[in-house]
Design an enzyme around this catalytic site. Structure first.
Site, PDB file in Angstrom:
ATOM      1  N   THR A   1       0.557   1.774   3.382  1.00  0.00           N
ATOM      2  CA  THR A   1       0.042   2.728   4.360  1.00  0.00           C
ATOM      3  C   THR A   1       0.591   4.136   4.160  1.00  0.00           C
ATOM      4  O   THR A   1       1.807   4.334   4.016  1.00  0.00           O
ATOM      5  CB  THR A   1       0.375   2.259   5.788  1.00  0.00           C
ATOM      6  OG1 THR A   1      -0.184   0.964   5.991  1.00  0.00           O
ATOM      7  CG2 THR A   1      -0.193   3.220   6.823  1.00  0.00           C
TER       8      THR A   1
ATOM      9  N   LYS B   1      -3.763   2.580   2.118  1.00  0.00           N
ATOM     10  CA  LYS B   1      -4.453   2.649   3.408  1.00  0.00           C
ATOM     11  C   LYS B   1      -4.048   3.961   4.068  1.00  0.00           C
ATOM     12  O   LYS B   1      -2.866   4.190   4.347  1.00  0.00           O
ATOM     13  CB  LYS B   1      -4.064   1.457   4.280  1.00  0.00           C
ATOM     14  CG  LYS B   1      -4.603   1.513   5.694  1.00  0.00           C
ATOM     15  CD  LYS B   1      -4.299   0.216   6.416  1.00  0.00           C
ATOM     16  CE  LYS B   1      -4.591   0.321   7.890  1.00  0.00           C
ATOM     17  NZ  LYS B   1      -4.464  -0.984   8.568  1.00  0.00           N
TER      18      LYS B   1
ATOM     19  N   LYS C   1      -4.130   6.696   7.035  1.00  0.00           N
ATOM     20  CA  LYS C   1      -4.366   6.911   8.463  1.00  0.00           C
ATOM     21  C   LYS C   1      -5.059   8.262   8.663  1.00  0.00           C
ATOM     22  O   LYS C   1      -4.643   9.285   8.098  1.00  0.00           O
ATOM     23  CB  LYS C   1      -3.043   6.890   9.231  1.00  0.00           C
ATOM     24  CG  LYS C   1      -2.333   5.539   9.235  1.00  0.00           C
ATOM     25  CD  LYS C   1      -3.094   4.509  10.044  1.00  0.00           C
ATOM     26  CE  LYS C   1      -2.305   3.218  10.180  1.00  0.00           C
ATOM     27  NZ  LYS C   1      -3.020   2.214  11.002  1.00  0.00           N
TER      28      LYS C   1
ATOM     29  N   ASP D   1      -8.137   4.295   7.960  1.00  0.00           N
ATOM     30  CA  ASP D   1      -7.970   3.669   9.273  1.00  0.00           C
ATOM     31  C   ASP D   1      -7.914   4.757  10.327  1.00  0.00           C
ATOM     32  O   ASP D   1      -6.958   5.525  10.400  1.00  0.00           O
ATOM     33  CB  ASP D   1      -6.686   2.837   9.303  1.00  0.00           C
ATOM     34  CG  ASP D   1      -6.545   2.023  10.576  1.00  0.00           C
ATOM     35  OD1 ASP D   1      -7.468   2.080  11.421  1.00  0.00           O
ATOM     36  OD2 ASP D   1      -5.527   1.327  10.736  1.00  0.00           O
TER      37      ASP D   1
ATOM     38  N   LYS E   1      -5.393 -10.081  12.698  1.00  0.00           N
ATOM     39  CA  LYS E   1      -3.934  -9.975  12.764  1.00  0.00           C
ATOM     40  C   LYS E   1      -3.401 -11.107  13.634  1.00  0.00           C
ATOM     41  O   LYS E   1      -3.986 -11.419  14.676  1.00  0.00           O
ATOM     42  CB  LYS E   1      -3.512  -8.623  13.354  1.00  0.00           C
ATOM     43  CG  LYS E   1      -3.935  -7.423  12.526  1.00  0.00           C
ATOM     44  CD  LYS E   1      -3.551  -6.111  13.208  1.00  0.00           C
ATOM     45  CE  LYS E   1      -3.999  -4.908  12.387  1.00  0.00           C
ATOM     46  NZ  LYS E   1      -3.729  -3.621  13.079  1.00  0.00           N
TER      47      LYS E   1
ATOM     48  N   CYS F   1      -1.513  -6.479   9.809  1.00  0.00           N
ATOM     49  CA  CYS F   1      -0.246  -6.774  10.465  1.00  0.00           C
ATOM     50  C   CYS F   1       0.129  -5.624  11.381  1.00  0.00           C
ATOM     51  O   CYS F   1      -0.380  -4.514  11.260  1.00  0.00           O
ATOM     52  CB  CYS F   1       0.867  -6.994   9.439  1.00  0.00           C
ATOM     53  SG  CYS F   1       1.324  -5.494   8.503  1.00  0.00           S
TER      54      CYS F   1
ATOM     55  N   ASP G   1      -3.412  -6.311   4.189  1.00  0.00           N
ATOM     56  CA  ASP G   1      -2.571  -5.174   4.599  1.00  0.00           C
ATOM     57  C   ASP G   1      -1.335  -5.748   5.275  1.00  0.00           C
ATOM     58  O   ASP G   1      -1.245  -5.814   6.499  1.00  0.00           O
ATOM     59  CB  ASP G   1      -3.354  -4.255   5.538  1.00  0.00           C
ATOM     60  CG  ASP G   1      -2.511  -3.097   6.051  1.00  0.00           C
ATOM     61  OD1 ASP G   1      -1.532  -2.731   5.368  1.00  0.00           O
ATOM     62  OD2 ASP G   1      -2.821  -2.573   7.138  1.00  0.00           O
TER      63      ASP G   1
ATOM     64  N   ASP H   1       2.026  -4.765   4.634  1.00  0.00           N
ATOM     65  CA  ASP H   1       3.072  -3.915   4.066  1.00  0.00           C
ATOM     66  C   ASP H   1       4.233  -3.663   5.020  1.00  0.00           C
ATOM     67  O   ASP H   1       5.090  -2.821   4.730  1.00  0.00           O
ATOM     68  CB  ASP H   1       2.487  -2.585   3.594  1.00  0.00           C
ATOM     69  CG  ASP H   1       1.928  -1.737   4.733  1.00  0.00           C
ATOM     70  OD1 ASP H   1       1.772  -2.262   5.858  1.00  0.00           O
ATOM     71  OD2 ASP H   1       1.631  -0.547   4.503  1.00  0.00           O
TER      72      ASP H   1
END
Length: 345
Positions: A143, A166, A168, A193, A264, A292, A314, A316
């Site tokens: 992320t 990923k 944000k 995301d 999740k 997660c 995902d 991480d």
């Protein structure tokens, strides 16, 4: 804070009686390597709750991460766990647990502890309980926290060799931020995301440019409960439900609006519901992403079972920590190896 990060304990341990399960739970705080920033805010530590169930010979553990977006706190999760103490210590199974607690971090922690305990009692690995002969390594996203274009590009450049990032988003400068990350990591697969931060008009305006920048996936662009407009929209970038999906109850609506769903364990309330959710999602033609909350290796270990065969993983959380649990998952680059029995399962 204790050596393992523990900050408080809900109840003292009881005397162990042979074969009679006892339940304990505690809140822990794990510092992050750097601030984790999304459109809703930032955090500098992972706040988690660990449940332990012991029968005097074997011990099962599970970790849940209370999430403020869903009205959860560590104190509240510990209270929920305490409410079902008698049932758990009377030997309630994973199936019965689904009716005793709502989906969330408390049920996840207990459910995963029951999986762990069951596997240890049976002398098998947890994935064998569902008929898998082995657990394959999982390649996770990494992320990139929300920030200015230069700061996000620096994060991306430092992680450009990872196979998937990923990113944000959720600011007025989203296109500039994504372009900066793409330039800094030209070979990495990128997913975005938004954490519910976009409006429908924003999505329609930005999506063609995201497609041009070779974005593979966009998570939860619109607020949960306000995403019905997606039913008549054909996005040039595949869309993935996150906050709009918790359990199988939301699958029908998600199937009309999204291409994938992010499952999740904390949202689903444990591995038991998450496995059923993934099966039902695939039956509806939806792709599966396994995500997660920000948590330690103890939370990622059961999610690795769910991640087998997923389109995107995902997981991480441990990579974001200043230090992880010992023993933790063995991680090489972005590849998570199956957990040792000492950790979970």
């Amino acid at each position: 804070m204790t050596a393992d990060g523990s900050t408080c304990c809900s109840t003292p341990r009881r005397a162990i009686r042979a074969s009679v399960p006892t339940l304990s739970a505690r809140a822990e705080s794990w510092p992050l390597a750097q601030a984790f920033v999304i459109s809703r805010g930032s955090k500098t530590a992972a706040e988690v709750v660990v449940a332990e169930i012991s029968d005097g010979r074997y011990r099962g553990r599970g970790e849940g991460a209370p999430y403020g977006r869903y009205g959860e706190t560590a104190r509240g999760v510990l209270h929920q766990i305490e409410r079902v103490r008698d049932a758990v210590e009377a030997g309630v199974g994973r199936g019965d647990l689904q009716g005793l607690l709502p989906a969330g971090a408390a049920r996840n922690a207990i459910d995963c502890a029951l999986w762990d305990l069951e596997a240890k009692r049976a002398g098998v690995r947890a994935w064998e309980l569902i008929g898998r002969s082995r657990l394959d390594p999982v390649k996770t996203c990494f992320t990139i926290s929300l920030g200015g274009a230069e700061a996000m590009a620096e994060q991306a450049r430092a992680n450009a060799r990872r196979p998937m990032l990923k990113v944000k988003i959720g600011s007025r400068d989203d296109l500039e931020l994504v372009a900066a990350v793409r330039a800094a990591a030209p070979r990495a697969r990128l997913i975005l995301d938004a954490n519910e931060a976009l409006g429908f008009d924003d999505l329609v305006r930005l999506a063609p440019d995201f497609a041009r920048l070779d974005i593979k996936l966009l998570e939860q662009p619109l607020p949960a409960g306000e995403d019905a407009a997606l039913e008549s929209y054909r996005s040039p970038v595949p869309l993935c439900a996150d906050e709009s999906l918790h359990t199988r109850a939301e699958l029908d609506a998600c199937a009309r609006r999204y291409d994938l769903v992010n499952i999740k364990l904390d949202k689903a309330g444990g591995l038991t519901e998450a496995l059923a959710l993934a099966e039902d999602a695939r039956r509806r033609g939806l792709g599966v992403m396994v995500g997660c909350m920000v948590a330690t290796s103890l939370a990622m270990a059961p999610a690795m079972i769910l991640a087998q065969g997923a389109e995107v993983a995902d997981l991480d959380g441990p990579l974001l920590m200043k230090r992880d649990r010992e023993p933790g998952l063995r991680i090489t680059g972005s590849v998570l190896e199956p957990p040792a029995p000492e950790l979970w399962g």
